[in-house]
Each structure stands twice: as structure tokens, then as C-alpha cells.
Design a protein around this motif. Structure first.
Motif, PDB file in Angstrom:
ATOM      1  N   TRP A 364       0.581  -1.390   0.365  1.00 42.59           N
ATOM      2  CA  TRP A 364      -0.070  -0.037  -0.306  1.00 42.59           C
ATOM      3  C   TRP A 364       0.517   1.347  -0.132  1.00 42.59           C
ATOM      4  CZ3 TRP A 364      -4.343  -1.478   4.282  1.00 42.59           C
ATOM      5  CH2 TRP A 364      -5.399  -2.015   3.717  1.00 42.59           C
ATOM      6  N   LEU A 365       1.626   0.975   0.829  1.00 47.37           N
ATOM      7  CA  LEU A 365       2.892   2.121   1.064  1.00 47.37           C
ATOM      8  C   LEU A 365       3.695   2.740  -0.822  1.00 47.37           C
ATOM      9  CD1 LEU A 365       3.708   4.912   2.620  1.00 47.37           C
ATOM     10  CD2 LEU A 365       5.586   3.290   3.319  1.00 47.37           C
ATOM     11  N   TRP A 403      -7.861   6.191  -1.555  1.00 50.59           N
ATOM     12  CA  TRP A 403      -6.874   5.898  -1.570  1.00 50.59           C
ATOM     13  C   TRP A 403      -5.980   6.533  -0.254  1.00 50.59           C
ATOM     14  CZ3 TRP A 403      -3.572   1.843  -2.587  1.00 50.59           C
ATOM     15  CH2 TRP A 403      -3.714   0.935  -3.522  1.00 50.59           C
ATOM     16  N   ALA A 404      -6.940   8.321  -0.260  1.00 48.45           N
ATOM     17  CA  ALA A 404      -6.244   8.974   0.493  1.00 48.45           C
ATOM     18  C   ALA A 404      -6.347   9.270   1.344  1.00 48.45           C
ATOM     19  CB  ALA A 404      -6.942  10.316  -0.480  1.00 48.45           C
ATOM     20  N   GLU A 405      -7.797   8.513   1.758  1.00 49.95           N
ATOM     21  CA  GLU A 405      -8.001   7.942   3.462  1.00 49.95           C
ATOM     22  C   GLU A 405      -6.741   7.582   3.401  1.00 49.95           C
ATOM     23  OE1 GLU A 405     -10.284   9.774   4.936  1.00 49.95           O
ATOM     24  OE2 GLU A 405     -10.682  10.934   3.346  1.00 49.95           O
ATOM     25  N   MET A 406      -6.987   6.714   2.858  1.00 48.71           N
ATOM     26  CA  MET A 406      -4.941   5.404   3.587  1.00 48.71           C
ATOM     27  C   MET A 406      -4.116   6.115   3.958  1.00 48.71           C
ATOM     28  SD  MET A 406      -6.331   2.290   1.100  1.00 48.71           S
ATOM     29  CE  MET A 406      -4.648   1.063   1.448  1.00 48.71           C
ATOM     30  N   GLU A 409      -4.170   6.791   7.324  1.00 50.90           N
ATOM     31  CA  GLU A 409      -3.803   6.242   8.258  1.00 50.90           C
ATOM     32  C   GLU A 409      -2.344   5.424   8.063  1.00 50.90           C
ATOM     33  OE1 GLU A 409      -6.909   3.264   7.370  1.00 50.90           O
ATOM     34  OE2 GLU A 409      -8.650   4.257   8.112  1.00 50.90           O
ATOM     35  N   GLN A 410      -2.005   5.102   6.949  1.00 50.14           N
ATOM     36  CA  GLN A 410      -0.766   4.825   6.709  1.00 50.14           C
ATOM     37  C   GLN A 410       0.346   5.548   7.702  1.00 50.14           C
ATOM     38  OE1 GLN A 410       0.880   2.421   5.194  1.00 50.14           O
ATOM     39  NE2 GLN A 410      -1.549   1.272   5.477  1.00 50.14           N
ATOM     40  N   LEU A 411       0.053   7.007   7.368  1.00 50.82           N
ATOM     41  CA  LEU A 411       1.546   7.834   8.576  1.00 50.82           C
ATOM     42  C   LEU A 411       1.197   8.562   9.614  1.00 50.82           C
ATOM     43  CD1 LEU A 411       0.209  11.335   5.832  1.00 50.82           C
ATOM     44  CD2 LEU A 411       2.625  10.270   6.534  1.00 50.82           C
ATOM     45  N   VAL A 495      -8.395   9.581  16.675  1.00 49.09           N
ATOM     46  CA  VAL A 495      -8.256   8.972  17.975  1.00 49.09           C
ATOM     47  C   VAL A 495      -9.306   7.575  17.860  1.00 49.09           C
ATOM     48  CG1 VAL A 495      -9.159  11.050  19.180  1.00 49.09           C
ATOM     49  CG2 VAL A 495     -10.214  10.068  17.410  1.00 49.09           C
ATOM     50  N   LEU A 496      -9.249   7.128  17.134  1.00 50.54           N
ATOM     51  CA  LEU A 496      -9.601   6.052  16.133  1.00 50.54           C
ATOM     52  C   LEU A 496      -9.020   4.552  16.248  1.00 50.54           C
ATOM     53  CD1 LEU A 496     -12.277   7.036  13.639  1.00 50.54           C
ATOM     54  CD2 LEU A 496     -12.926   6.150  16.141  1.00 50.54           C
TER      55      LEU A 496
END
Length: 558
Positions: A364-365, A403-406, A409-411, A495-496
């Protein structure tokens, strides 16, 4: 509206009495009285049809228990049948009574009765008018028609149309344009009759060789309205032909979808997905010409709303439904990818078209970095054949917003130095109009916030106020600014996912949601996050439960 209903009920009683009098006597006086009232009765029928077409058969009989008697009396009155458009409107009204899928013997009997009355109207007419074309203008003897013969007539005409379509340039065996036009015109009041479906389908898929469309616009409009109101069900191939041949019908289908989305609950992607799939538009959009029109209407909606998050989310759901339909239709693309996205880099479109589900998580990265590089080249260097500028590239990117939302989360889930490529991708997604310098400033700001959040994730105690301060959300900066929205979403992701984030999630949201607009934004974020987690199968039980609880609580507050 209530007054109109009362007026119609009063008119109904008046005309029921009139029809009873006309039916019981055939004197010269009653005939004269009938003729005097024909224009007014036709206007009543038109109002009646406008009311009936909005109801199903059961509701019609609840509202007008004797509607079958009223229509039957009118259909057996030769003066009414002969007057202007009364016979056509009567057919429309009768078609409203039909149950498409009868559930019991009473509904089946009603359908048979309606078909019998329609057959009577078709056989009774001796005028060169629209409905009469069925019995006189198509070479059939004027005998007493009945439902079985009507069905056979339709099948015969449909077969003739299919042969006409296959004959191509064999002009001796082709149906004349005039006859096709007349046939489409006479079908208009009969569109919703189940037995007429084969003829409607045959007309739609039968392409002539004339430079202009020969079928009547009224035919296309009537078919499209019946499809939108679920009064008929045609094969997808026929629906595609309709929307390719008559652009106003496709535009109306899109507007109908927009109306349903606007009237539905905000920020509920599952419901939006149901509406979109039910519209048949994703399936029809497998044809590039239809996709381009649909996509352009989404673009206009996006511009009109200044990039409203709800519109972006809807575009993303539609794109997902479209890709699923494309995969079902054919594993190999029937059309070149560039026909769907003509103004963007084919290599960029190909990478974005990859479903994250089909990419191993370990890659993914790498995939996100590749997307960022291609976008950056298209936006800043204008290479790879991109002709539309930054907004064109952004419009393509938002179709695949998962992809943008991922990226966020990756960061947040990595302790390593945030890659510049991912920071750029986030900054571009949230603010495509920024220039290089402004985007670089956003990247610096986001990097600093990420540093604070990662440091706090290692802290033994977390507080909502400290989190808000670290993210700069307690300043007087305009909360509607794209950079502030980006940072809010980073906080929500934090927070999630963070180990201690669950304990302060409600306090953080309370501090962030200080306006109704931001509250709706947070609801949209949570709904979209849950929708994406569900699709990708990456939801953790704890995070998913928290997100659902927060979403439910916020929805009760607005």
C-alpha cells in the motif's frame, strides 16, 4: 395540495353521476348533454391521471373505490372515445390500475379486466388517431380485439422490428421511417402495459440508418419516466439504447438520482449506494458515452457546491459501483481506458483503478507513493499527456478517494519520518487550487501535527485539550479552511486508531464540533470511514465499535 385533493374528490362525484345518467339513457337530450361536457370531462380525466400515476393500484382503490366503474362507463361511451385526446388519457388511467406483479387472484382479475377494456378501446376506434394506428395503420383487420390478440400483435411487431434491425441496408425489407415513427407514437399511452414490453424494447434497440432520430421524443420521455418510476422493467441493453439515443432522458435520470439523494438522510453511504445501484446508471455507464455525461453532471454538481464533501463521497460511491458493474460485464475492458478519462494520464488512471483490496497491504505504501509521483508530475510538470491542469487531475483522484484516506492512516500508524510524497498527496487532495508554495506550507504544517500526534501516542495519559492544542485547533484560524479540515481528519483518525484515543474520543469531538457544519463534516467522516473499512476488511473490532457509537450519538444531536 390538500385543496386540490378535495376539488378532485368533488369532481369525481360529479362526473360519476353524469356518467351514470349518460349510461342509462340514450336520448337526444343525454347525447347533447354529453357533447356539451366533453371538454370539461377530458380535463377531469387529465387531472385524474396526474393523481393516479403517483399511486400504486392498492392506494388508487383505497382513494377511489369505484374508479373501475367510472373508467368503464367512460370507455363504453362512443362520444367520449371520439373526442380529442380522451381515449388516450383513458388508456393512461387504465394502465395505472395494472399490478406489474399481481400478488393474489383479485389483482390478477383486475389485470385481466383492464386488458379487456383496453382491447375494447383499441377495437372500438375507427379514427385515424394515435391509438387507432394499432388497429388500422399497421395492416391489421378491424376485428374485435382481445388480450391474447393484442399480445400476439405486439410480439409480431417486435419480431418485425428485430428483422428490420438485422436487414440493415436492405431497403426493400426494412420498415419505413414513417411507420417506425407512428409506431413509437402509438406506444406512448401503452408503455406501462406488461404485454407491450417486447415492442418497447424492440423499438429502442432498432437503429435506423437515417441521419436524424425517427422515433418520437414523447416515446423516449414516456419510457424513461416509466423506468424511473419502476412501472416497467427493461433489459439493460434497452435502457442503454434509450439513454444513448435521447440525451434528455439520461439527464433526467441523473436529476432523478440527485433528487433522491438530496431528500435522503445526509451522510449515509450505504443508502446512497442503494440509490445509485437502483438507478441502473452505473451499469449503463459501462458505455463510455454515458459515463462521460454522468461524470460531467457530477463535475457540475461539484463546482456548484464548491467541492461539498457529500458530493465527493457520492462520486466515490458511484465510481465503486461503476467499477463493479464493469467487472461483471467483462473482465477485459471493451473500451480503452482513455475513453472514460480522456483528459488524464492513462498510467495514472490505471494505477488509481486498482482496488486497494487487490493490492497486498505490504505494498500500500509503495502504491501511494507511486500515485503521488504521477499526480505531482501531472499537476506541476504537466507531463504524461495531462491536458486539464490541476483540477482535472484532482477530479480524477477524488473518484478513488479511498487511496487518500489510506494516506492518513499510513502516516499515523508509522513511527518513521513522514514521506514527502504522502504529505503532498494529502495536501493536494484537500486543497487542489493551492500553488506550490502554499501546498509546501500545508505539508510543513501537517508534518508538525503528525509529529505531535505520534509523540502523544506514546504518552501514558492523553487529554482532549492537549490534543486539540497540539493540532492547532484551538487557534482563531478559519475552521472551514481546507488545511484545518485535513488536520481535523487526522485527529479523528488518531482517536480511532491510537491505543489511548478511545478514552478521549468523545471529548475530542465535543471540542471540534463547535458548529453544525463541522458536526455534519465529522458525521460524514465517520460514515465514510466505516464504509471503507467494511469494503476493505480492515476494521478492528474496537475502532469499528467506537466509530459506530460516535456516529449514532452525533446523528441524534443534529
Amino acid at each position: 395540495m390538500a385543496q386540490d385533493s378535495v376539488d378532485l374528490s368533488c369532481d369525481y362525484q360529479f362526473w360519476m353521476q353524469k356518467l351514470s345518467v349518460w349510461d342509462q339513457a340514450s336520448t337526444l337530450e343525454t347525447q347533447q348533454d354529453t357533447c356539451v361536457h366533453l371538454a370539461r370531462f377530458q380535463e377531469f380525466l387529465r387531472k385524474m391521471y396526474e393523481a393516479l400515476k403517483e399511486m400504486d393500484s392498492n392506494t388508487i382503490f383505497e382513494r377511489f373505490p369505484t374508479i373501475d366503474q367510472l373508467l368503464a362507463k367512460a370507455c363504453w361511451n362512443p362520444f367520449i372515445l371520439a373526442y380529442d385526446e380522451s381515449q388516450k388519457i383513458l388508456i393512461w388511467c387504465l394502465c395505472c390500475l395494472i399490478n406489474k406483479e399481481p400478488q393474489n387472484s383479485r389483482q390478477s382479475k383486475l389485470n385481466s379486466w383492464v386488458q379487456g377494456v383496453l382491447s375494447h378501446i383499441l377495437s372500438a376506434l375507427r379514427f385515424d388517431k394515435e391509438v387507432a394506428l394499432f388497429t388500422q395503420g399497421l395492416g391489421y383487420a378491424p376485428i374485435d380485439y382481445y388480450p391474447g390478440l393484442l399480445k400476439n400483435m405486439v410480439l409480431s411487431l417486435a419480431s418485425e422490428l428485430r428483422e428490420n434491425h438485422l436487414n440493415g441496408f436492405n431497403t426493400q425489407r426494412r420498415m419505413t421511417p414513417e411507420r417506425l415513427a407512428s409506431l413509437s407514437r402509438v406506444c406512448v399511452p401503452l408503455i406501462t402495459l406488461p404485454d407491450v414490453d417486447p415492442l418497447v424494447e424492440a423499438l429502442l434497440v432498432c437503429h435506423g440508418h437515417e441521419p436524424q432520430e425517427i422515433l418520437q421524443p414523447e416515446f423516449f420521455e414516456a419510457v424513461n419516466e416509466a423506468i424511473l418510476l419502476k412501472k416497467i422493467s427493461l433489459p439493460m441493453s434497452a435502457v442503454v439504447c434509450l439513454w444513448l439515443r435521447h440525451l434528455p432522458s439520461l439527464e433526467k435520470a441523473m436529476l432523478h438520482l440527485f433528487e433522491k439523494l438530496i431528500s435522503s438522510e445526509r451522510n449515509c453511504l450505504r443508502r446512497i449506494e442503494c440509490f445509485i445501484k437502483d438507478s441502473s446508471l452505473p451499469q449503463a455507464a459501462c458505455h463510455p458515452a454515458i459515463f462521460r455525461v454522468v461524470d460531467e453532471m457530477f463535475r457540475c454538481a461539484l463546482l456548484e457546491t464548491d467541492g461539498a464533501p457529500e458530493i465527493i463521497a457520492t462520486i466515490q460511491v458511484f465510481t465503486q459501483c461503476f467499477l463493479e458493474a464493469l467487472e461483471k460485464e467483462n473482465k477485459q475492458l471493451r473500451f480503452a481506458l482513455k475513453t472514460y478519462f480522456p483528459y488524464t494520464s492513462p498510467s495514472l488512471a490505471m494505477v488509481l483503478l486498482q482496488d486497494p483490496q487487490d493490492v497486498p497491504r505490504g505494498r500500500w505504501l509503495q502504491t501511494l507513493k507511486h500515485i503521488s509521483e504521477l499526480l505531482r508530475e501531472a499537476v506541476e510538470d504537466q507531463t504524461h499527456g495531462s491536458r486539464g491542469g490541476p483540477l482535472e487531475s484532482w477530479f480524477l483522484f477524488i473518484h478513488f478517494g479511498g487511496w487518500a484516506e489510506m494516506v492518513a492512516e499510513q502516516l499515523l500508524r508509522s513511527a518513521a519520518e513522514p514521506p514527502a510524497a504522502l504529505l503532498w498527496l494529502l495536501a493536494f487532495y484537500y486543497s487542489p487550487r493551492d500553488g506550490r508554495q502554499q501546498r509546501a506550507q500545508t505539508m510543513v504544517q501537517v508534518k508538525a501535527v503528525l509529529g505531535h500526534l505520534l509523540a502523544m501516542s506514546r504518552s501514558s495519559s492523553l487529554s482532549a485539550r492537549d490534543l486539540q492544542t497540539a493540532a492547532g485547533q484551538d487557534t482563531e484560524t478559519d475552521p472551514r479552511a481546507p488545511a484545518q479540515q485535513l488536520i481535523r481528519h487526522l485527529l479523528l483518525h488518531f482517536v480511532l486508531w491510537a491505543p489511548g484515543g478511545h478514552t478521549i474520543a468523545r471529548d475530542v469531538i465535543t471540542l471540534l464540533a463547535h458548529t453544525a457544519e463541522i458536526t455534519h463534516e465529522i458525521i460524514g467522516f465517520l460514515d465514510q470511514t466505516l464504509y471503507r473499512w467494511d469494503r476493505l476488511g480492515i476494521e478492528s473490532p474496537r475502532s469499528g465499535k467506537l466509530a459506530r457509537e460516535l456516529l449514532k450519538e452525533l446523528r441524534t444531536q443534529v
